[in-house]
Design a protein around this motif. Structure first.
Motif, mmCIF file in Angstrom:
data_model
loop_
_atom_site.group_PDB
_atom_site.id
_atom_site.type_symbol
_atom_site.label_atom_id
_atom_site.label_comp_id
_atom_site.label_asym_id
_atom_site.label_seq_id
_atom_site.Cartn_x
_atom_site.Cartn_y
_atom_site.Cartn_z
ATOM 1 N N THR A 159 29.634 73.044 16.236
ATOM 2 C CA THR A 159 28.886 72.812 17.467
ATOM 3 C C THR A 159 29.704 72.063 18.510
ATOM 4 N N TYR A 160 30.507 71.121 18.076
ATOM 5 C CA TYR A 160 31.235 70.255 19.003
ATOM 6 C C TYR A 160 32.681 70.666 19.245
ATOM 7 N N LYS A 161 33.158 71.684 18.574
ATOM 8 C CA LYS A 161 34.559 72.090 18.751
ATOM 9 C C LYS A 161 34.761 72.716 20.132
ATOM 10 N N ARG A 162 35.750 72.205 20.840
ATOM 11 C CA ARG A 162 36.071 72.687 22.189
ATOM 12 C C ARG A 162 36.649 74.093 22.105
ATOM 13 N N GLN A 163 36.151 74.973 22.935
ATOM 14 C CA GLN A 163 36.649 76.342 23.000
ATOM 15 C C GLN A 163 37.502 76.591 24.239
ATOM 16 N N ASN A 164 37.408 75.713 25.211
ATOM 17 C CA ASN A 164 38.008 75.977 26.529
ATOM 18 C C ASN A 164 38.891 74.819 26.995
ATOM 19 N N ARG A 165 39.946 74.531 26.269
ATOM 20 C CA ARG A 165 40.825 73.400 26.589
ATOM 21 C C ARG A 165 41.407 73.489 27.996
ATOM 22 N N ALA A 166 41.679 74.676 28.467
ATOM 23 C CA ALA A 166 42.254 74.828 29.807
ATOM 24 C C ALA A 166 41.305 74.288 30.874
ATOM 25 N N GLU A 167 40.009 74.428 30.665
ATOM 26 C CA GLU A 167 39.033 73.921 31.633
ATOM 27 C C GLU A 167 39.071 72.404 31.736
ATOM 28 N N VAL A 168 39.365 71.724 30.637
ATOM 29 C CA VAL A 168 39.494 70.263 30.655
ATOM 30 C C VAL A 168 40.660 69.877 31.555
ATOM 31 N N HIS A 169 41.791 70.517 31.346
ATOM 32 C CA HIS A 169 42.985 70.252 32.153
ATOM 33 C C HIS A 169 42.708 70.525 33.637
ATOM 34 N N GLU A 170 42.056 71.630 33.928
ATOM 35 C CA GLU A 170 41.745 71.990 35.314
ATOM 36 C C GLU A 170 40.792 70.983 35.955
ATOM 37 N N ALA A 171 39.807 70.493 35.200
ATOM 38 C CA ALA A 171 38.863 69.497 35.737
ATOM 39 C C ALA A 171 39.590 68.199 36.074
ATOM 40 N N LEU A 172 40.497 67.770 35.217
ATOM 41 C CA LEU A 172 41.256 66.543 35.485
ATOM 42 C C LEU A 172 42.140 66.698 36.728
ATOM 43 N N ILE A 173 42.687 67.888 36.927
ATOM 44 C CA ILE A 173 43.473 68.149 38.141
ATOM 45 C C ILE A 173 42.562 68.074 39.366
ATOM 46 N N ARG A 174 41.386 68.710 39.299
ATOM 47 C CA ARG A 174 40.452 68.684 40.428
ATOM 48 C C ARG A 174 40.008 67.248 40.730
ATOM 49 N N PHE A 183 40.282 63.512 22.972
ATOM 50 C CA PHE A 183 38.866 63.627 22.649
ATOM 51 C C PHE A 183 38.246 64.846 23.319
ATOM 52 N N TYR A 184 38.441 64.985 24.629
ATOM 53 C CA TYR A 184 37.806 66.100 25.333
ATOM 54 C C TYR A 184 38.513 67.435 25.113
ATOM 55 N N ASN A 185 39.776 67.428 24.719
ATOM 56 C CA ASN A 185 40.433 68.682 24.332
ATOM 57 C C ASN A 185 39.920 69.179 22.983
ATOM 58 N N LYS A 186 39.491 68.257 22.151
ATOM 59 C CA LYS A 186 39.067 68.604 20.796
ATOM 60 C C LYS A 186 37.564 68.840 20.691
ATOM 61 N N TYR A 187 36.772 68.067 21.444
ATOM 62 C CA TYR A 187 35.317 68.103 21.305
ATOM 63 C C TYR A 187 34.629 68.423 22.628
ATOM 64 N N SER A 188 33.525 69.129 22.504
ATOM 65 C CA SER A 188 32.713 69.538 23.646
ATOM 66 C C SER A 188 31.321 68.942 23.495
ATOM 67 N N GLY A 189 30.832 68.287 24.531
ATOM 68 C CA GLY A 189 29.522 67.618 24.480
ATOM 69 C C GLY A 189 28.484 68.421 25.214
ATOM 70 N N PRO A 190 27.405 67.768 25.578
ATOM 71 C CA PRO A 190 27.190 66.322 25.581
ATOM 72 C C PRO A 190 26.896 65.783 24.189
ATOM 73 N N PHE A 191 26.955 64.439 24.098
ATOM 74 C CA PHE A 191 26.790 63.743 22.831
ATOM 75 C C PHE A 191 25.680 62.700 22.975
ATOM 76 N N TRP A 192 25.010 62.419 21.879
ATOM 77 C CA TRP A 192 24.004 61.367 21.873
ATOM 78 C C TRP A 192 24.082 60.635 20.543
#
Length: 142
Positions: free
Chosen positions: A16-31, A43-52
């Motif tokens: 459920t929490y495994k990140r599928q779209n690592r490139a999107e993380v990189h792009e968001a940090l650039i934006r 953390f965000y390259n490996k896991y996809s949230g949200p978390f509670w």
């Protein structure tokens, strides 16, 4: 060698929490125009949230997933509250407060909107966690 707290894999290692779209993380940090700690990036390259989790009663947002995410809330805080670029909003609002990461220092703050936001911008708010890694340890109780 991982920068993540020991035990986090047992908590979030399910599909459920495994990140599928690592490139999107990189792009968001650039934006967002920020450089983040190795721990945050891992953390965000490996896991996809949200978390509670119950130990820290805030919903920890994902950086890009869903409509309400770190990127969208950070952009709102910059536009509506004039927050400097270094601050990332990590959570949904809970009791008129949010969790905020200072990407320069890697400190995490609980910021209320009854003066705490002004103290944060002025550099006078005391951090709640010294590093993002310390925050993750407490948040996930690991």
């Amino acid at each position: 060698m991982s920068n993540l707290p020991v035990g986090i894999e047992q908590i979030l290692g399910v599909g459920t929490y495994k990140r599928q779209n690592r490139a999107e993380v990189h792009e968001a940090l650039i934006r967002l125009g920020v450089a983040v700690s190795d721990t945050f990036r891992e953390f965000y390259n490996k896991y996809s949230g949200p978390f509670w989790e119950e130990d820290v009663p805030f919903e920890l947002l994902d950086i890009v997933e869903e409509k309400n995410n770190i990127e969208s809330y950070t952009l709102i805080s910059r536009k509506e509250h004039g927050w400097p670029k270094q601050f990332l909003v990590l959570s949904e609002m809970s009791t008129n407060a949010v969790l905020v990461l200072d990407t320069i220092t890697d400190k995490v703050y609980k910021v209320n909107f009854e003066g705490g936001d002004e103290l944060l911008i002025q550099g006078e708010l005391k951090e709640t966690w010294v590093t993002f890694q310390d925050f993750l340890k407490e948040y996930f109780n690991c």
